[in-house]
Design an enzyme around this catalytic site. Structure first.
Site, PDB file in Angstrom:
ATOM      1  N   GLY A   1     -14.972 -16.733  18.373  1.00  0.00           N
ATOM      2  CA  GLY A   1     -15.916 -16.362  19.417  1.00  0.00           C
ATOM      3  C   GLY A   1     -16.952 -15.334  19.036  1.00  0.00           C
TER       4      GLY A   1
ATOM      5  CG  ASP B   1     -14.111 -27.927  20.379  1.00  0.00           C
ATOM      6  OD1 ASP B   1     -14.329 -28.032  19.147  1.00  0.00           O
ATOM      7  OD2 ASP B   1     -13.559 -26.917  20.862  1.00  0.00           O
TER       8      ASP B   1
ATOM      9  CB  SER C   1     -13.279 -19.965  16.053  1.00  0.00           C
ATOM     10  OG  SER C   1     -14.405 -20.731  16.457  1.00  0.00           O
TER      11      SER C   1
ATOM     12  CG  HIS D   1     -13.130 -24.949  17.325  1.00  0.00           C
ATOM     13  ND1 HIS D   1     -13.713 -25.045  18.569  1.00  0.00           N
ATOM     14  CD2 HIS D   1     -13.363 -23.680  16.890  1.00  0.00           C
ATOM     15  CE1 HIS D   1     -14.257 -23.881  18.887  1.00  0.00           C
ATOM     16  NE2 HIS D   1     -14.066 -23.040  17.881  1.00  0.00           N
TER      17      HIS D   1
ATOM     18  CG  ASN E   1     -19.474 -18.324  18.509  1.00  0.00           C
ATOM     19  OD1 ASN E   1     -19.303 -19.324  19.194  1.00  0.00           O
ATOM     20  ND2 ASN E   1     -18.546 -17.873  17.666  1.00  0.00           N
TER      21      ASN E   1
END
Length: 253
Positions: free
Chosen positions: A57, A210, A26, A213, A89
């Site tokens: 993800g 967050d 992402s 991102h 991730n």
């Protein structure tokens, strides 16, 4: 050398024929919300067509398992560049996460059973990236391995420097070295940009939701850092910049 030979092929191709494909998570992917991945603004800095196939993800493991990389390969022609960037991730244990790789940097494996009953042989992060590189090379493409980018809060205690990178940054470099292909330390070049801006202008200003991102403004900074990295390492893609790409200040450290 294999890498130099493939670069020669790409540079000999016409600009209209050669394209860039992007594989990642992402932090690279297109988004329609108040966040954006860096692959979207990156396109404006390149004279080549850019196809952003990053998916939110995903890890190197899940991007492989779900067939996303095979789908990308179907679009690769000889001379095309494929930018591969994972890491955000990829943490955790393969016994508890369907995204985590096996620990290690070699041919270690772990056999797990997924929630749907599928048995999977999980490889190391380095192996997944090496396999991607090998597959791109087999199509006559030119892989560019890149390290993951820093989170917005990845600063030292004094908030003056970006902190030590996670292990996947070194793993990406190792995979590139193993296969003799280009490596862009995206973590480093983003760190240079963030430190130049200063903590208060980075976090949480450029991270609305967050610590991972970026906003569209933040994504552009990360994309510009990648262009800066290409120029600093002397990568041939730096010869295919738009006027906007050429205008990005070259800051190497």
């Amino acid at each position: 050398m294999r890498f130099n030979t493939l670069l020669t092929v790409a540079l000999a191709s016409t600009a209209s024929a050669v394209k860039i494909l992007m594989a990642g998570d992402s932090t690279m992917a297109q988004s329609s919300t108040n966040i954006q991945g860096w692959g979207t603004p990156f396109a404006q800095y390149m004279n080549l067509s850019v196809t952003n196939l990053a998916r939110g993800g995903r890890s190197a493991r899940s991007y492989t398992r779900e067939g996303l990389f095979i789908a990308l390969l179907s679009q690769v022609s000889a001379g095309d560049y494929v930018i591969i960037e994972f890491g955000h991730n990829d943490g955790g244990s393969p016994s508890t996460s369907d995204r985590a790789p096996t620990a290690g940097t070699g041919n270690e494996t772990t056999t797990v059973t997924l929630s749907d009953g599928t048995v999977e042989v999980v490889q190391t992060f380095v192996t997944y990236e090496r396999n991607m590189v090998k597959a791109v090379l087999a199509k006559g493409g030119i892989p560019v391995l890149a390290s993951q980018t820093p989170n917005g809060d990845a600063w030292n205690t004094e908030k003056t420097k970006i902190s030590t990178p996670p292990r996947f940054v070194g793993y990406a470099e190792l995979a590139a070295e193993d296969e003799g292909v280009a490596y862009v330390d995206h973590w480093n070049w983003v760190a240079v940009a963030y430190e130049d801006l200063g903590y208060d202008n980075v976090y949480p200003k450029l991270f609305p939701n967050d610590h991972t991102h970026t906003s569209p403004e933040g994504a552009d900074i990360v994309a510009r850092a990648f262009v800066n990295g290409l120029r600093c390492v002397g990568h041939p893609l730096a010869n295919s910049l738009t006027a906007a790409g050429k205008a990005i200040p070259k800051v190497c450290s």
